[in-house]
Design a protein around this motif. Structure first.
Motif, PDB file in Angstrom:
ATOM      1  N   UNK A 100       0.844  -1.186   0.000  1.00  0.00           N
ATOM      2  CA  UNK A 100       0.000   0.000   0.000  1.00  0.00           C
ATOM      3  C   UNK A 100       0.881   1.238   0.000  1.00  0.00           C
ATOM      4  N   UNK A 101       0.473   2.281  -0.725  1.00  0.00           N
ATOM      5  CA  UNK A 101       1.288   3.498  -0.756  1.00  0.00           C
ATOM      6  C   UNK A 101       1.296   4.178   0.606  1.00  0.00           C
ATOM      7  N   UNK A 102       2.402   4.818   0.899  1.00  0.00           N
ATOM      8  CA  UNK A 102       2.526   5.558   2.154  1.00  0.00           C
ATOM      9  C   UNK A 102       1.757   6.860   1.997  1.00  0.00           C
ATOM     10  N   UNK A 103       0.871   7.122   2.919  1.00  0.00           N
ATOM     11  CA  UNK A 103       0.063   8.336   2.846  1.00  0.00           C
ATOM     12  C   UNK A 103       0.723   9.438   3.665  1.00  0.00           C
ATOM     13  N   UNK A 104       0.723  10.618   3.095  1.00  0.00           N
ATOM     14  CA  UNK A 104       1.275  11.769   3.792  1.00  0.00           C
ATOM     15  C   UNK A 104       0.128  12.658   4.235  1.00  0.00           C
ATOM     16  N   UNK A 105       0.164  13.086   5.476  1.00  0.00           N
ATOM     17  CA  UNK A 105      -0.884  13.926   6.025  1.00  0.00           C
ATOM     18  C   UNK A 105      -0.322  15.313   6.303  1.00  0.00           C
ATOM     19  N   UNK A 106      -1.191  16.290   6.230  1.00  0.00           N
ATOM     20  CA  UNK A 106      -0.788  17.660   6.528  1.00  0.00           C
ATOM     21  C   UNK A 106      -0.535  17.808   8.016  1.00  0.00           C
TER      22      UNK A 106
END
Length: 83
Positions: free
Chosen positions: A62-68
């Motif tokens: 799964x792609x790594x999600x970046x959060x604000x």
């Protein structure tokens, strides 16, 4: 011959795939209910999906999600509000 060509997948019809999908969704719903009503500090593991034929194939991670960050969100809100 069908089994020789498609292997284990030949044993599963659309009905079996749908039943497995329903089972996965019921398990997810039960898990969500338990998560909402659990005692603080208690951890419930996410349910494992019902194994499908050829489910042991290599899957893409799964792609790594970046959060604000909170600062980025505050900056965005200030910009939107004209401040």
């Amino acid at each position: 011959m069908h089994r020789a060509e498609y292997g284990e997948e030949a044993d599963w019809s659309t009905a079996e795939y749908l039943l497995a999908l329903i089972g996965d969704h019921i398990a997810a719903g039960n898990w969500l209910f338990a998560e909402v009503h659990k005692e603080q500090g208690v951890s419930n593991p996410e349910p494992e999906p019902i194994p499908r034929p050829n489910s042991n194939r290599e899957t893409e991670p799964e792609p790594v999600r970046e959060f604000a960050t909170p600062e980025q969100i505050m900056q965005l809100l200030a910009t939107v509000q004209g401040g």
